[in-house]
Design an enzyme around this catalytic site. Structure first.
Site, PDB file in Angstrom:
ATOM      1  N   HIS A 137     -21.277  58.317 -29.185  1.00  0.00           N
ATOM      2  CA  HIS A 137     -20.347  57.212 -29.392  1.00  0.00           C
ATOM      3  C   HIS A 137     -20.695  55.983 -28.553  1.00  0.00           C
ATOM      4  O   HIS A 137     -20.190  54.894 -28.805  1.00  0.00           O
ATOM      5  CB  HIS A 137     -18.895  57.654 -29.131  1.00  0.00           C
ATOM      6  N   ASP A 167     -21.714  64.975 -29.787  1.00  0.00           N
ATOM      7  CA  ASP A 167     -21.547  63.668 -29.147  1.00  0.00           C
ATOM      8  C   ASP A 167     -22.675  63.382 -28.161  1.00  0.00           C
ATOM      9  O   ASP A 167     -22.445  62.883 -27.070  1.00  0.00           O
ATOM     10  CB  ASP A 167     -20.185  63.546 -28.448  1.00  0.00           C
ATOM     11  N   SER A 239     -18.810  57.372 -19.931  1.00  0.00           N
ATOM     12  CA  SER A 239     -19.411  58.066 -21.063  1.00  0.00           C
ATOM     13  C   SER A 239     -20.934  58.034 -20.981  1.00  0.00           C
ATOM     14  O   SER A 239     -21.530  56.960 -20.839  1.00  0.00           O
ATOM     15  CB  SER A 239     -18.995  57.420 -22.381  1.00  0.00           C
TER      16      SER A 239
END
Length: 499
Positions: A137, A167, A239
């Site tokens: 993402h 992911d 992230s």
């Protein structure tokens, strides 16, 4: 650009909380992939009362964590809208004031210019020649990727491969002697072990936060179901960053937080390196993840027993740990090995399996065609079986991302003159058909492709995307709709794999 992903998860109290994927700033991480690093020993227990010194871990890992900037350029898009006053007021100026053209379903269409957008996140250098792991993402939808190292050097990056399910994404910069991180075996991580989360949260570059491993093999409801849980503060921008042990070795890629507000409240989750290594290897070799399937549906034994008790049923499976099989998929690996509904899986390859998260961790490291030995209980009696794992298509073949080259054709977007002549808004013309899948299916030169698998095809990029998606699906077939140069409609089914 706000690229946060929010997932609602039900908790026992029936309250809803959100799992927020951190995106706005980026971590910086380095990794090496030698066998010695993959088998690093677990952290030695510290004597009672002795403080933990995390300065070495910070100094060791910070140079390996990078800042990633995702840029999405301005684009012209066609959007549909409805005009509730259209039936009451005619436009005497013929659309002079901006009314668009009428669509097939009675709506109107208008072209709009999207603004240029940017977002940021973190990544971890895993090899000296420039391979970097981050979250899917973080790089999703990027037209440009810029990587900034800890020493402020900037590089342009390209995406080698990405996987939405786990992911994870693998990107590459052109560099030499880069500070790659040491990679530890996440299976050796222990609950209660001290860890650092390294990244660029909330726009604050080169940030480390400390905590402990709160749990392992945590199931989050979708995607990776075997996460490392930590109370080290993880916020937006972490992230793709690094979760490291006290030796500064990578044990996981930070992916999400567990929060009602979008900010850290004490629980963060990282994708373990055992899964990361498998995904990276697959992306390098095949372009997509080779996902092995065991072919069952079920739940943790304790969850099943509790649900039966709520119904007033007393259940004795002979254990309160393991995986209760609620359904065996037809023609799957488990069905072929003789497993049945009601069996309880207790071990895989000699490793104790107490929860679905642990099962996921084992299977996620396998490829279709791999064999595993399963120990299970049937009517409280011990049994064993050997399974050959399958892919999502129900066989053991390697599934590669197909490129449009497999079609054996050359394509060109329609000219404005062609659109006017044929009274259509978009399409790709087949300019040439060589030996390939198009020829096998009978698609002729000059045919205009408009839709494939119910997706509009307006550009070469659209065609490439739909071919890649179809090549790894359960049904690797392109269902092509379009028209001949004469205006006659045509339909073709183009299989992407040989029988």
């Amino acid at each position: 650009m706000d690229m946060k992903k929010v997932i609602n998860i039900a908790v026992p109290t029936s309250a809803l909380v959100a799992v927020v994927f951190s995106v706005v700033a980026f971590n910086k991480t380095n990794a090496a992939t030698s066998p010695e690093q993959l088998t690093a020993p677990a952290v030695t227990a510290m004597p009672a009362g002795q403080p933990v010194d995390l300065t070495y871990a910070a100094e060791k890992s910070l140079p390996s964590v990078v800042y990633i900037k995702n840029t999405q350029n301005s684009k012209v898009q066609t959007v549909e809208y409805s005009d509730p006053f259209e039936d009451f007021f005619n436009d005497p100026f013929g659309g002079f004031f901006g009314r668009g053209q009428r669509g097939d379903n009675g709506t109107r269409k208008r072209q709009v210019q999207t603004p240029k957008r940017t977002a940021a996140g973190s990544g971890v250098i895993i090899s000296q020649d420039g391979y970097i792991v981050t979250n899917n993402h973080v790089v999703d939808g990027a037209d440009e990727l810029t990587v900034t190292l800890n020493d402020n050097k900037e590089y342009s990056a390209r995406i080698i491969g990405a996987d939405a399910t786990t992911d994870l994404a693998l990107i590459k910069i052109d560099g030499k002697q880069l500070p790659a991180i040491q990679i530890a075996n996440s299976d050796n991580v222990k609950v209660g072990e001290w860890v650092l989360a390294v990244g660029n949260p909330l726009g604050l570059n080169n940030t480390v936060t400390a905590g402990i491993v709160s749990a392992k093999a945590r199931t989050m409801g979708q995607g990776v179901s075997s996460m490392i849980q930590t109370d080290a503060a993880i916020n937006q921008g972490n992230s793709g960053g690094a979760l490291v042990n006290t030796r500064g070795e990578l044990i996981g890629i930070n992916a999400m937080i567990y929060s009602q507000t979008g900010s850290n409240i004490g629980y963060g989750f990282a994708i373990p390196t055992t899964i990361m290594n498998k995904v990276v290897s697959d992306l390098k070799q095949y372009g997509n993840v080779q996902r092995a399937m065991i072919g069952i549906q079920g739940s943790d034994v304790n969850v099943y027993v509790d649900s039966e008790k709520e119904k007033g049923n007393e259940v004795d499976l002979g254990t309160m740990e393991g995986i209760y099989i609620a359904k065996v998929v037809d023609d799957g690996a488990a069905a072929e090995a003789g497993l049945k509904e009601g069996d309880v899986i207790t071990h895989i390859d000699g490793q104790s399996i107490k929860s679905f998260g642990e099962l996921q961790n084992v299977i996620a490291q396998k490829r279709p065609g791999d064999k595993i030995t399963i120990n299970y209980l049937r009517n409280k009696k011990k049994q064993s079986a050997t399974l050959t794992l399958k892919n999502e298509q129900g066989n053991t073949k390697v599934v590669k991302n197909a490129d449009i080259d497999v079609l054996g054709g050359q394509f060109r977007a329609l000219t404005n003159q062609q659109k006017e002549q044929l009274n259509i808004g978009y399409g790709l013309e087949v300019m040439k058909v060589n030996g390939g899948k198009l020829k096998d299916a009978g698609v002729p030169k000059g045919f205009i492709i408009q839709r494939i698998n119910d997706q509009s095809i307006k550009s070469i990029e659209d065609l490439q995307k739909v071919v890649k998606e179809a090549s790894v699906s359960k049904e690797p077939v392109l269902y092509i709709q379009g028209i001949y140069p004469t205006g006659k409609k045509g339909y073709f089914a183009v299989p992407l794999q040989n029988d």
